[in-house]
Scaffold this motif. Structure first.
Motif, PDB file in Angstrom:
ATOM      1  N   ILE A   1       0.831  -1.202   0.000  1.00 21.05           N
ATOM      2  CA  ILE A   1       0.000   0.000   0.000  1.00 21.05           C
ATOM      3  C   ILE A   1       0.871   1.261   0.000  1.00 21.05           C
ATOM      4  CG2 ILE A   1      -1.756   1.287   1.255  1.00 21.05           C
ATOM      5  CD1 ILE A   1      -2.822  -1.324   0.144  1.00 21.05           C
ATOM      6  N   GLN A   2       1.922   1.213   0.794  1.00 23.08           N
ATOM      7  CA  GLN A   2       2.787   2.390   0.877  1.00 23.08           C
ATOM      8  C   GLN A   2       3.420   2.712  -0.477  1.00 23.08           C
ATOM      9  OE1 GLN A   2       3.112   4.511   3.551  1.00 23.08           O
ATOM     10  NE2 GLN A   2       4.072   5.738   1.925  1.00 23.08           N
ATOM     11  N   GLU A   3       3.913   1.670  -1.151  1.00 21.25           N
ATOM     12  CA  GLU A   3       4.553   1.883  -2.452  1.00 21.25           C
ATOM     13  C   GLU A   3       3.549   2.475  -3.447  1.00 21.25           C
ATOM     14  OE1 GLU A   3       4.898  -0.701  -0.564  1.00 21.25           O
ATOM     15  OE2 GLU A   3       7.010  -1.289  -0.460  1.00 21.25           O
ATOM     16  N   MET A   4       2.304   2.029  -3.336  1.00 22.07           N
ATOM     17  CA  MET A   4       1.284   2.562  -4.248  1.00 22.07           C
ATOM     18  C   MET A   4       1.029   4.028  -3.940  1.00 22.07           C
ATOM     19  SD  MET A   4      -1.477  -0.529  -4.412  1.00 22.07           S
ATOM     20  CE  MET A   4      -1.038  -2.116  -3.736  1.00 22.07           C
ATOM     21  N   GLN A   5       0.944   4.314  -2.667  1.00 20.47           N
ATOM     22  CA  GLN A   5       0.677   5.706  -2.282  1.00 20.47           C
ATOM     23  C   GLN A   5       1.816   6.609  -2.723  1.00 20.47           C
ATOM     24  OE1 GLN A   5      -0.418   6.040   1.845  1.00 20.47           O
ATOM     25  NE2 GLN A   5      -2.282   4.830   1.582  1.00 20.47           N
ATOM     26  N   ASP A   6       3.038   6.097  -2.688  1.00 12.31           N
ATOM     27  CA  ASP A   6       4.180   6.897  -3.133  1.00 12.31           C
ATOM     28  C   ASP A   6       4.025   7.274  -4.609  1.00 12.31           C
ATOM     29  OD1 ASP A   6       5.220   6.676  -0.637  1.00 12.31           O
ATOM     30  OD2 ASP A   6       6.692   5.122  -1.133  1.00 12.31           O
ATOM     31  N   ILE A   7       3.622   6.284  -5.391  1.00 12.30           N
ATOM     32  CA  ILE A   7       3.454   6.562  -6.822  1.00 12.30           C
ATOM     33  C   ILE A   7       2.316   7.558  -7.038  1.00 12.30           C
ATOM     34  CG2 ILE A   7       2.764   5.567  -9.043  1.00 12.30           C
ATOM     35  CD1 ILE A   7       4.201   3.027  -8.282  1.00 12.30           C
ATOM     36  N   ILE A   8       1.230   7.367  -6.326  1.00 13.05           N
ATOM     37  CA  ILE A   8       0.085   8.272  -6.466  1.00 13.05           C
ATOM     38  C   ILE A   8       0.496   9.699  -6.099  1.00 13.05           C
ATOM     39  CG2 ILE A   8      -2.217   8.831  -5.616  1.00 13.05           C
ATOM     40  CD1 ILE A   8      -2.608   5.783  -5.129  1.00 13.05           C
ATOM     41  N   ALA A   9       1.260   9.807  -5.015  1.00  9.19           N
ATOM     42  CA  ALA A   9       1.699  11.144  -4.582  1.00  9.19           C
ATOM     43  C   ALA A   9       2.556  11.793  -5.662  1.00  9.19           C
ATOM     44  CB  ALA A   9       2.478  11.030  -3.267  1.00  9.19           C
ATOM     45  N   THR A  10       3.444  11.006  -6.232  1.00 12.50           N
ATOM     46  CA  THR A  10       4.299  11.532  -7.296  1.00 12.50           C
ATOM     47  C   THR A  10       3.456  11.976  -8.495  1.00 12.50           C
ATOM     48  OG1 THR A  10       6.071  10.024  -6.644  1.00 12.50           O
ATOM     49  CG2 THR A  10       6.233  11.013  -8.827  1.00 12.50           C
ATOM     50  N   LEU A  11       2.469  11.180  -8.830  1.00 21.01           N
ATOM     51  CA  LEU A  11       1.632  11.510  -9.978  1.00 21.01           C
ATOM     52  C   LEU A  11       0.856  12.811  -9.735  1.00 21.01           C
ATOM     53  CD1 LEU A  11       0.334   7.940 -10.953  1.00 21.01           C
ATOM     54  CD2 LEU A  11       1.866   9.417 -12.290  1.00 21.01           C
ATOM     55  N   ILE A  12       0.379  12.976  -8.504  1.00 21.51           N
ATOM     56  CA  ILE A  12      -0.341  14.219  -8.188  1.00 21.51           C
ATOM     57  C   ILE A  12       0.615  15.398  -8.299  1.00 21.51           C
ATOM     58  CG2 ILE A  12      -1.499  15.522  -6.350  1.00 21.51           C
ATOM     59  CD1 ILE A  12      -2.637  12.855  -5.340  1.00 21.51           C
ATOM     60  N   GLU A  13       1.788  15.174  -7.726  1.00 24.12           N
ATOM     61  CA  GLU A  13       2.801  16.229  -7.725  1.00 24.12           C
ATOM     62  C   GLU A  13       3.174  16.649  -9.148  1.00 24.12           C
ATOM     63  OE1 GLU A  13       7.397  16.188  -6.337  1.00 24.12           O
ATOM     64  OE2 GLU A  13       5.979  15.089  -5.053  1.00 24.12           O
ATOM     65  N   LYS A  14       3.271  15.667 -10.035  1.00 20.56           N
ATOM     66  CA  LYS A  14       3.664  15.966 -11.417  1.00 20.56           C
ATOM     67  C   LYS A  14       2.487  16.431 -12.267  1.00 20.56           C
ATOM     68  CE  LYS A  14       7.730  13.034 -12.068  1.00 20.56           C
ATOM     69  NZ  LYS A  14       8.369  12.080 -12.985  1.00 20.56           N
ATOM     70  N   GLY A  15       1.313  16.449 -11.666  1.00 19.11           N
ATOM     71  CA  GLY A  15       0.151  16.934 -12.404  1.00 19.11           C
ATOM     72  C   GLY A  15      -0.545  15.889 -13.247  1.00 19.11           C
ATOM     73  N   PHE A  16      -0.214  14.616 -13.031  1.00 18.32           N
ATOM     74  CA  PHE A  16      -0.861  13.549 -13.803  1.00 18.32           C
ATOM     75  C   PHE A  16      -2.099  12.976 -13.115  1.00 18.32           C
ATOM     76  CE2 PHE A  16       3.477  13.222 -15.614  1.00 18.32           C
ATOM     77  CZ  PHE A  16       3.146  13.310 -16.955  1.00 18.32           C
ATOM     78  N   ALA A  17      -2.325  13.451 -11.883  1.00 20.35           N
ATOM     79  CA  ALA A  17      -3.454  12.894 -11.147  1.00 20.35           C
ATOM     80  C   ALA A  17      -4.066  13.975 -10.266  1.00 20.35           C
ATOM     81  CB  ALA A  17      -2.989  11.714 -10.293  1.00 20.35           C
ATOM     82  N   TYR A  18      -5.330  13.758  -9.926  1.00 18.02           N
ATOM     83  CA  TYR A  18      -6.005  14.747  -9.100  1.00 18.02           C
ATOM     84  C   TYR A  18      -6.938  14.049  -8.105  1.00 18.02           C
ATOM     85  CZ  TYR A  18      -9.588  13.768 -12.635  1.00 18.02           C
ATOM     86  OH  TYR A  18     -10.471  13.139 -13.469  1.00 18.02           O
ATOM     87  N   PRO A  19      -6.965  14.550  -6.878  1.00 18.88           N
ATOM     88  CA  PRO A  19      -7.871  14.004  -5.876  1.00 18.88           C
ATOM     89  C   PRO A  19      -9.282  14.501  -6.146  1.00 18.88           C
ATOM     90  CG  PRO A  19      -6.087  15.300  -4.876  1.00 18.88           C
ATOM     91  CD  PRO A  19      -6.109  15.626  -6.333  1.00 18.88           C
ATOM     92  N   LEU A  20     -10.253  13.688  -5.800  1.00 19.01           N
ATOM     93  CA  LEU A  20     -11.634  14.099  -5.992  1.00 19.01           C
ATOM     94  C   LEU A  20     -12.486  13.412  -4.935  1.00 19.01           C
ATOM     95  CD1 LEU A  20     -13.778  15.518  -7.830  1.00 19.01           C
ATOM     96  CD2 LEU A  20     -13.899  13.371  -9.109  1.00 19.01           C
ATOM     97  N   SER A  21     -12.873  14.164  -3.978  1.00 14.66           N
ATOM     98  CA  SER A  21     -13.730  13.699  -2.872  1.00 14.66           C
ATOM     99  C   SER A  21     -13.368  12.301  -2.373  1.00 14.66           C
ATOM    100  CB  SER A  21     -15.210  13.733  -3.296  1.00 14.66           C
ATOM    101  OG  SER A  21     -15.427  12.988  -4.478  1.00 14.66           O
ATOM    102  N   GLY A  22     -12.153  12.198  -1.903  1.00 10.14           N
ATOM    103  CA  GLY A  22     -11.736  10.932  -1.296  1.00 10.14           C
ATOM    104  C   GLY A  22     -11.103   9.949  -2.267  1.00 10.14           C
ATOM    105  N   ASP A  23     -11.367  10.133  -3.571  1.00 12.12           N
ATOM    106  CA  ASP A  23     -10.723   9.298  -4.585  1.00 12.12           C
ATOM    107  C   ASP A  23      -9.539  10.073  -5.172  1.00 12.12           C
ATOM    108  OD1 ASP A  23     -12.915   7.645  -4.211  1.00 12.12           O
ATOM    109  OD2 ASP A  23     -13.960   8.346  -6.012  1.00 12.12           O
ATOM    110  N   VAL A  24      -8.718   9.340  -5.903  1.00 14.22           N
ATOM    111  CA  VAL A  24      -7.703  10.009  -6.712  1.00 14.22           C
ATOM    112  C   VAL A  24      -7.788   9.411  -8.117  1.00 14.22           C
ATOM    113  CG1 VAL A  24      -5.257  10.485  -7.039  1.00 14.22           C
ATOM    114  CG2 VAL A  24      -6.171  10.291  -4.723  1.00 14.22           C
TER     115      VAL A  24
END
Length: 525
Positions: free
Chosen positions: A123-146
């Motif tokens: 789970i942690q490794e996944m969250q790291d990737i998600i965080a990076t993607l948000i940071e780079k602008g490839f992902a966005y949070p939306l009401s509890g989802d990303v």
RNA sequence: GGCUCCGUAGCCAAGUGGCUAAGGCAACGGAUUGCAAAUCCGUCAUCGUCGGUUCGACUCCGACCGGAGCCUCCA
């Protein structure tokens, strides 16, 4: 001829070149462990096991990963139905999966699957990737989802050959409120009450489907892997999304070669073995009816998709493995009991040959020690019998087939040719009789050893079958020898009526007698 | 509707721009056998249809017919 591999990315065969010379990293999408495995789940592992064997034989150091998806909607629903925890269900079904792999001669460990990572343990490794993607602008949070933002990924769709505009035109994608593009997919899903959840910067939830593979492949094999495999059905959306998020995260190519195996189909029942099948496309208006039909099919269960364990009760696992490998891995395989039974018949000749060899040479085929590394086989380079020349030719044909995108079907054909060649050699020199020309035995052993070598790559004929009647203390064979002796006396006295009666009655009991020149053999079946 | 893939003998199936289009199962003929069994030898296909490219295509291109998968968290 260099090894060539069909790459889904380029839709053609390419020369095989690894990221690191001499090493191959391989990732195969494993099962979601929510119900017992059926035959379709064995296709990928058997094929990739064979690929690993061949690559290893060709001198590569191979690291093979198969993941276990142990959290997902299907698991949650199933666990609720069975009134058990998701963990317990996953554990039970993972064990079932591993048991079946073992039976199919797919090892867990250095000789087979090197790593079997679990989604819930990364789970942690996944969250790291998600965080990076948000940071780079490839992902966005939306009401509890990303969500992953597909429009930010310039080459999104390159694996499956789709474009975002095509997908809009299809109108098959339901727009989830708030998503920036209908094709955007969940990296993280906020949890509902009662669902498994992990804390995260975006609120409690669980990973989306695709992110686990990106995380585990990256952790175990690195940012760029050599081969990524899976069933053809995973090409879209799973692999497309996995590729998009991985490359967006690392900025590096995720996998050099994408390999997709064809799906198993139940004979006479169109559609893949595991699920329902519906034609659609002509009537988008009929969505509701289509959906209802799908649900009905799902409830009806998997037509023709007996669990692997049920299948093993009817067929020898080695036969099933051989059956899977007799067809090219990219082709769909039509599955039926009749087909497998036919394969079983075709294998009997090999087992007879092994028995013949043991009688002739006094040693078991299964104890032969074949070459495990490709290269010049010393036994075949010696000048000698014409047989040796023929063996070399067959071996080369086999290697050429395997080098051509792991053409196991062609390789299997060579095995049959080799069988015929060896049987003819045995016949020519009467090697299975008292009149044997013993000087020919080394050549025969060279041939049998080659057969072992080539079969081992396919993962067949590696070990003698366990004796069926372990409880038998020799009584059966003793009785048979007695019957055979009595019949031999009858034959000697030309009392063929008695001899034939015995043989016919034994046939009715599924026992076959084989009168050879100097002895009579018997076998079941 | 969009994106892929496939169509080789009775059945399964490999393969190729040009010598005899692998192999298996089934069938048939022969050798062998007292007869069988096992084994070996032999017979059994012009590659969905129609066009095109080419000196030449089953293999490349196009259309059509037929089948499959994905677009729906199935391996």
């Amino acid at each position: 001829m260099p090894l060539r591999v069909y790459n889904t990315l380029s839709r053609q065969k390419e020369d095989f070149q690894t990221v690191e010379p001499g090493k191959v990293s391989m990732y195969l999408c494993g099962p979601t462990v929510y119900k017992p495995a059926h035959i379709g789940h064995m296709v990928g592992p058997v094929i990739f096991d064979t690929i690993k064997r061949y690559l290893t034989y060709s001198g590569y150091k191979v690291t093979w990963v198969v993941n276990i998806t142990d959290v997902d909607d299907k698991l949650i629903n199933r666990a609720n139905e069975r009134k058990m925890t998701v963990e317990a269900l996953a554990q039970e079904m993972t064990q079932d999966y591993f048991d079946n792999l073992k039976t199919m001669a797919v090892a867990i460990g250095a000789d087979g699957i090197d790593h079997t990572p679990y989604a819930t343990q990364h789970i942690q490794e996944m969250q790291d990737i998600i965080a990076t993607l948000i940071e780079k602008g490839f992902a966005y949070p939306l009401s509890g989802d990303v969500y992953f933002n597909c429009t930010k990924d310039e080459d999104y769709g390159k694996l499956s050959g789709r474009s975002l505009t095509d997908m809009l035109a299809g109108t098959r994608i339901e727009t989830h409120g708030g998503k920036q593009h209908p094709a955007d997919f969940a990296l993280w899903k906020g949890s509902k009450p009662g669902e498994p959840a992990w804390p995260s910067p975006w609120g409690p939830g669980r990973p989306g489907w695709h992110i686990e593979c990106s995380a585990m492949a990256k952790k175990i094999l690195g940012d760029s892997i050599d081969i990524h495999g899976g069933g053809l059905d995973l090409m879209f959306p799973h692999h497309e999304n996995e590729l998009a998020q991985s490359e967006s995260c690392t900025g590096k190519p995720f996998a050099r070669y994408w390999m997709h195996n064809g799906l198993m189909q139940a004979s006479g029942a169109p559609g893949k073995v595991g699920g329902g099948h519906d034609k659609h496309g002509d009537k988008p208006a009929d969505l509701t009816a289509v959906k209802e039909a799908q649900e009905a099919n799902k409830l009806a269960g998997s037509k023709g998709a007996a669990s692997v364990k049920e299948l093993f009760a009817k067929h020898d696992p080695e036969t099933i493995r051989f059956f899977l490998l007799a067809t090219h891995y990219r082709s769909p395989i039509d599955f039926s009991d009749e087909r497998i039974a036919e394969t079983g018949k075709s294998l009997e000749g090999f087992y007879r040959l092994f028995e013949t060899y043991e009688r002739a040479a006094g040693q078991s085929f299964y104890t032969l020690k074949p070459a495990t590394i490709r290269g010049n086989n010393p036994a075949l380079s010696e000048e000698g019998d014409a047989l040796v020349t023929e063996l070399s030719t067959l071996r080369q044909r086999y290697l050429d087939s395997m080098d051509d995108d792991f053409n196991t079907g062609g390789a299997v054909g060579v095995l049959f040719d080799l069988r015929k060649t060896l049987n003819a050699f045995i016949g020519d020199h009467k090697l299975d009789t008292a009149a044997a020309d013993k000087s020919k035995l080394p050549a025969l052993t060279a041939g049998m050893t080659l057969l072992k070598e080539l079969a081992s790559i396919l993962g067949v004929f590696r070990e003698a079958k366990a004796k069926a009647a372990s409880a038998d203390d020799g009584l059966l064979d003793g009785l048979m020898q007695l019957v055979i002796q009595i019949r031999a006396d009858a034959r000697k006295n030309k009392n063929f009526a008695v001899a034939d009666l015995i043989r016919n009655k034994l046939n009715e009991l599924k026992v076959t007698l084989e009168d050879r020149t100097d002895q009579t053999l018997w076998r079941r079946g």
